[in-house]
Design a protein around this motif. Structure first.
Motif, PDB file in Angstrom:
ATOM      1  N   TYR A  14      46.495  27.975   8.189  1.00 47.43           N
ATOM      2  CA  TYR A  14      45.255  27.357   8.660  1.00 47.43           C
ATOM      3  C   TYR A  14      45.437  26.850  10.083  1.00 47.43           C
ATOM      4  O   TYR A  14      46.509  26.360  10.444  1.00 47.43           O
ATOM      5  CB  TYR A  14      44.854  26.168   7.770  1.00 47.43           C
ATOM      6  N   LEU A  15      44.373  26.943  10.872  1.00 47.49           N
ATOM      7  CA  LEU A  15      44.371  26.352  12.208  1.00 47.49           C
ATOM      8  C   LEU A  15      43.965  24.889  12.092  1.00 47.49           C
ATOM      9  O   LEU A  15      43.157  24.537  11.227  1.00 47.49           O
ATOM     10  CB  LEU A  15      43.384  27.079  13.131  1.00 47.49           C
ATOM     11  N   GLN A  17      41.808  23.126  13.400  1.00 50.77           N
ATOM     12  CA  GLN A  17      40.530  23.000  14.095  1.00 50.77           C
ATOM     13  C   GLN A  17      39.403  23.442  13.172  1.00 50.77           C
ATOM     14  O   GLN A  17      39.628  23.971  12.092  1.00 50.77           O
ATOM     15  CB  GLN A  17      40.543  23.812  15.392  1.00 50.77           C
ATOM     16  N   TYR A  20      36.576  28.418  15.727  1.00 49.54           N
ATOM     17  CA  TYR A  20      37.449  29.424  16.334  1.00 49.54           C
ATOM     18  C   TYR A  20      36.532  30.503  16.882  1.00 49.54           C
ATOM     19  O   TYR A  20      35.846  31.179  16.126  1.00 49.54           O
ATOM     20  CB  TYR A  20      38.415  29.994  15.284  1.00 49.54           C
ATOM     21  N   GLU A  21      36.507  30.632  18.187  1.00 49.17           N
ATOM     22  CA  GLU A  21      35.504  31.491  18.813  1.00 49.17           C
ATOM     23  C   GLU A  21      35.987  32.892  19.149  1.00 49.17           C
ATOM     24  O   GLU A  21      35.246  33.662  19.741  1.00 49.17           O
ATOM     25  CB  GLU A  21      34.947  30.796  20.054  1.00 49.17           C
ATOM     26  N   LYS A  22      37.190  33.245  18.790  1.00 53.61           N
ATOM     27  CA  LYS A  22      37.657  34.602  19.025  1.00 53.61           C
ATOM     28  C   LYS A  22      37.198  35.484  17.881  1.00 53.61           C
ATOM     29  O   LYS A  22      36.773  35.009  16.837  1.00 53.61           O
ATOM     30  CB  LYS A  22      39.167  34.599  19.175  1.00 53.61           C
ATOM     31  N   HIS A  25      39.099  36.711  12.370  1.00 53.04           N
ATOM     32  CA  HIS A  25      38.859  35.577  11.476  1.00 53.04           C
ATOM     33  C   HIS A  25      40.151  34.783  11.260  1.00 53.04           C
ATOM     34  O   HIS A  25      41.213  35.345  11.041  1.00 53.04           O
ATOM     35  CB  HIS A  25      38.327  36.031  10.115  1.00 53.04           C
ATOM     36  N   LYS A  26      40.031  33.485  11.316  1.00 55.13           N
ATOM     37  CA  LYS A  26      41.147  32.577  11.031  1.00 55.13           C
ATOM     38  C   LYS A  26      40.680  31.561   9.998  1.00 55.13           C
ATOM     39  O   LYS A  26      39.496  31.224   9.923  1.00 55.13           O
ATOM     40  CB  LYS A  26      41.572  31.819  12.302  1.00 55.13           C
ATOM     41  N   LEU A  28      40.123  27.926   8.767  1.00 54.27           N
ATOM     42  CA  LEU A  28      39.881  26.675   9.470  1.00 54.27           C
ATOM     43  C   LEU A  28      39.840  25.499   8.499  1.00 54.27           C
ATOM     44  O   LEU A  28      39.605  25.676   7.298  1.00 54.27           O
ATOM     45  CB  LEU A  28      38.557  26.758  10.237  1.00 54.27           C
ATOM     46  N   ARG A  44      47.944  18.292  16.397  1.00 55.82           N
ATOM     47  CA  ARG A  44      47.825  19.632  15.828  1.00 55.82           C
ATOM     48  C   ARG A  44      49.101  20.005  15.083  1.00 55.82           C
ATOM     49  O   ARG A  44      50.161  19.492  15.363  1.00 55.82           O
ATOM     50  CB  ARG A  44      47.603  20.661  16.937  1.00 55.82           C
ATOM     51  N   GLU A  47      49.481  27.227  13.332  1.00 57.08           N
ATOM     52  CA  GLU A  47      49.060  28.008  12.169  1.00 57.08           C
ATOM     53  C   GLU A  47      50.198  28.219  11.173  1.00 57.08           C
ATOM     54  O   GLU A  47      49.988  28.226   9.959  1.00 57.08           O
ATOM     55  CB  GLU A  47      48.522  29.361  12.649  1.00 57.08           C
TER      56      GLU A  47
END
Length: 193
Positions: A14-15, A17, A20-22, A25-26, A28, A44, A47
């Protein structure tokens, strides 16, 4: 406005945050719990790292937690059987790269862990015994450069395979399983109200 505060045991993958705008898919933090609008992670964990993450709707808390008065304790599983010499080097400071320059870490507490608490959990499978031994150590810092613990263990010849933050100040990961979230009334930290 009444601020809200949360403890989370961030799982691997998990990030730290909510957006995530890239394109790729991550996972979150918002997928783990229905946090109120305006919730932010304090500090932080990358990942690949796991463990205690503090979240709040109060932006002033971030400054307090990131200050050099609040200890952050990590358990690191490293490649190989770590030596007393490597532990001593970690304690006195090692040179790492940070933002393109060489940086010597501050003195810290470090020691070998012979037994892990249950709340650390299995985590993701790193590798099996065929690839050689691993060992666990505890590192307590009052600073937090980008990927610092990983860079420190690599600098003494023992790359980090798994990293779990277990404590921030007096707040512990104890009794919080991976993926669990707990709302708290306030953070009991030096300088926190």
């Amino acid at each position: 406005m009444q601020h809200r505060h949360f403890l989370i045991h961030k799982p691997h993958g998990y990030l730290s945050q909510f957006i995530y705008e890239k394109k790729r898919h991550k996972k979150l933090l918002g997928e783990l719990y229905d946090f109120p609008e305006g919730t932010m992670a304090i500090g932080r964990l990358d990942e690949d790292s796991e463990g205690l993450l503090l979240l709040t709707t109060d932006g002033m808390m971030s400054e307090i937690v990131r200050s050099k008065t609040v200890e952050k304790e990590y358990y690191a599983q490293v490649d190989g059987v770590i030596t007393a010499e490597a532990i001593a080097r970690l304690q006195t400071g090692v040179e790492i790269g940070f933002k393109g320059i060489r940086y010597t870490t501050k003195h810290c507490e470090a020691g070998i862990l012979n037994e892990l608490p249950d709340y650390i959990g299995e985590g993701r499978r790193i590798r099996d015994e065929r690839h050689g031994p691993t060992s666990w150590l505890s590192i307590t810092l009052t600073e937090g450069k980008f990927r610092q613990v990983r860079k420190m263990t690599a600098a003494v010849g023992f790359p980090t395979l798994r990293l779990v933050r277990v404590r921030v100040g007096t707040i512990s990961l104890q009794n919080l399983k991976a993926g669990a979230v707990r709302e708290v009334e306030h953070f009991s930290l030096p300088g926190a109200l």
